[in-house]
Design a protein around this motif. Sequence first.
Motif, PDB file in Angstrom:
ATOM      1  N   GLU A   1       0.824  -1.206   0.000  1.00  0.00           N
ATOM      2  CA  GLU A   1       0.000   0.000   0.000  1.00  0.00           C
ATOM      3  C   GLU A   1       0.860   1.260   0.000  1.00  0.00           C
ATOM      4  O   GLU A   1       0.642   2.188  -0.788  1.00  0.00           O
ATOM      5  N   LEU A   2       1.830   1.303   0.901  1.00  0.00           N
ATOM      6  CA  LEU A   2       2.636   2.507   1.029  1.00  0.00           C
ATOM      7  C   LEU A   2       3.672   2.637  -0.084  1.00  0.00           C
ATOM      8  O   LEU A   2       4.141   3.740  -0.364  1.00  0.00           O
ATOM      9  N   SER A   3       4.020   1.536  -0.737  1.00  0.00           N
ATOM     10  CA  SER A   3       4.887   1.637  -1.914  1.00  0.00           C
ATOM     11  C   SER A   3       4.176   2.404  -3.019  1.00  0.00           C
ATOM     12  O   SER A   3       4.767   3.252  -3.698  1.00  0.00           O
ATOM     13  N   GLY A   4       2.876   2.114  -3.203  1.00  0.00           N
ATOM     14  CA  GLY A   4       2.101   2.862  -4.183  1.00  0.00           C
ATOM     15  C   GLY A   4       1.962   4.319  -3.787  1.00  0.00           C
ATOM     16  O   GLY A   4       2.072   5.218  -4.626  1.00  0.00           O
ATOM     17  N   PHE A   5       1.724   4.568  -2.509  1.00  0.00           N
ATOM     18  CA  PHE A   5       1.582   5.942  -2.028  1.00  0.00           C
ATOM     19  C   PHE A   5       2.902   6.696  -2.160  1.00  0.00           C
ATOM     20  O   PHE A   5       2.927   7.889  -2.488  1.00  0.00           O
ATOM     21  N   TYR A   6       4.003   6.001  -1.909  1.00  0.00           N
ATOM     22  CA  TYR A   6       5.340   6.582  -2.054  1.00  0.00           C
ATOM     23  C   TYR A   6       5.592   7.000  -3.503  1.00  0.00           C
ATOM     24  O   TYR A   6       6.051   8.118  -3.776  1.00  0.00           O
ATOM     25  N   THR A   7       5.276   6.125  -4.431  1.00  0.00           N
ATOM     26  CA  THR A   7       5.433   6.454  -5.848  1.00  0.00           C
ATOM     27  C   THR A   7       4.542   7.629  -6.233  1.00  0.00           C
ATOM     28  O   THR A   7       4.937   8.505  -7.014  1.00  0.00           O
ATOM     29  N   TYR A   8       3.339   7.661  -5.684  1.00  0.00           N
ATOM     30  CA  TYR A   8       2.404   8.765  -5.931  1.00  0.00           C
ATOM     31  C   TYR A   8       3.013  10.082  -5.446  1.00  0.00           C
ATOM     32  O   TYR A   8       2.982  11.095  -6.152  1.00  0.00           O
ATOM     33  N   CYS A   9       3.582  10.084  -4.247  1.00  0.00           N
ATOM     34  CA  CYS A   9       4.197  11.299  -3.696  1.00  0.00           C
ATOM     35  C   CYS A   9       5.391  11.745  -4.536  1.00  0.00           C
ATOM     36  O   CYS A   9       5.631  12.947  -4.702  1.00  0.00           O
ATOM     37  N   ARG A  10       6.133  10.804  -5.077  1.00  0.00           N
ATOM     38  CA  ARG A  10       7.311  11.140  -5.880  1.00  0.00           C
ATOM     39  C   ARG A  10       6.946  11.806  -7.194  1.00  0.00           C
ATOM     40  O   ARG A  10       7.751  12.538  -7.769  1.00  0.00           O
ATOM     41  N   SER A  11       5.747  11.560  -7.682  1.00  0.00           N
ATOM     42  CA  SER A  11       5.401  12.037  -9.026  1.00  0.00           C
ATOM     43  C   SER A  11       4.374  13.159  -9.052  1.00  0.00           C
ATOM     44  O   SER A  11       4.237  13.838 -10.073  1.00  0.00           O
TER      45      SER A  11
END
Length: 397
Positions: free
Chosen positions: A308-318
């Motif tokens: 879940e947080l890997s997806g959120f992390y990628t979202y924050c990066r972009s």
Amino acid sequence: GVLSAFLLPIIGAIVDYTPHRRMVGVFSALFITVVQGVQIWLTDATWFPMAILQAINGFMYMVQVLAVYAYLPDIGRHVGPTKMTWYSAVFTMCQFSSQATYLIINIGFQFGFKLKDVAAAQVSQGFCVAWLFLTFVPGWNKMPSVPALHPRPSGKSLARIGFGQNWKTVVGIHRHYKSGLRWFFLCVVFAEAGANAFTVVAVTFMVEVLEMTGTQVGIVFLVTLISTIPGSKLGQLIAQKTNPITSWKINLIVFSAVTVAGSFILTGPERQTICYVFGVSWGVLLGWFYPLENVIFTMSVPRGQEAELSGFYTYCRSILTWLPPLVFTVMNESGLHMKWGMLSLVIFLVIGLVLLQLMAPWEDVLEAAKVNRLKEVVFTKPKPSPNSASNDLQQGV
């Protein structure tokens, strides 16, 4: 960046609520490779549709990153923070070494065969496709398939699940991890925006202000890529002497200072030679930047929330990557010297530094990650079903 902001939550839902995490990675890898192959036919007449394809490929790259990053927290928990710091440095060194090797081959062909810009671009795309086959095929062949992390709620679309999950994640982090993960993700939004925009802005700056040729720009980036290798090692050593958070703070301070200095020193064509020196500095800093960001994320994720947080992390990066280039373009079109546009990148780095300064000490972050307080916030318990026992077993596995 805008496309990623709207669509990545849906991709994240596919990764979390279906057993297709590996398939997402394989599909995005195949899509990227095919588009790069199509771009071999780049000409003056086809540049616009190729530009559209490249924009879509940029989004697919973020999908690829999301799928890969979903595996990182599990690796971090198996090997521990010290070894993960070393692994992250090695991953970054391999990444930038590969890019440097690819760039050397392209520059060598351009010089050796005296290729014009369009021909050089076509040859470069051909090498790119071969390079992708050599890396994507064995890489995803080794990555394991992963079962669905959570059963999909009945009656809900993946889009609704994805955006709802992101919102609940924000609420949960703000409520239970306000001293650690909250400040880290906010820092990532701004620091990534400034660091990612650097390569886009730097090309325009070197061509317009320093009047460098395409080959000279390529050599500067080659120098930068090679310099990322010792930069990754430097970041690892400082992190071991202090901790990853402190090392990243130092990186953002130095990154900002070097960018300010470059904006005022690189003022015209007569300073072209000095640009290579700054290329070394920026390479070291970029090689230092990315491994630390990944280590902090990997070790601060609560157990059970990895995907879940890997997806959120990628979202924050972009989500904010579009803003610094836009600011640079607006300032340039307003008649301001490009050095002020370069300086605008520092604003994002400094905001990231301030937010990182608010983050809890590293030991507290590691301690907080041992307890999963997000589970009751992020996920709604599904209605009991006849096969709920098997679902529970699957989640346990």
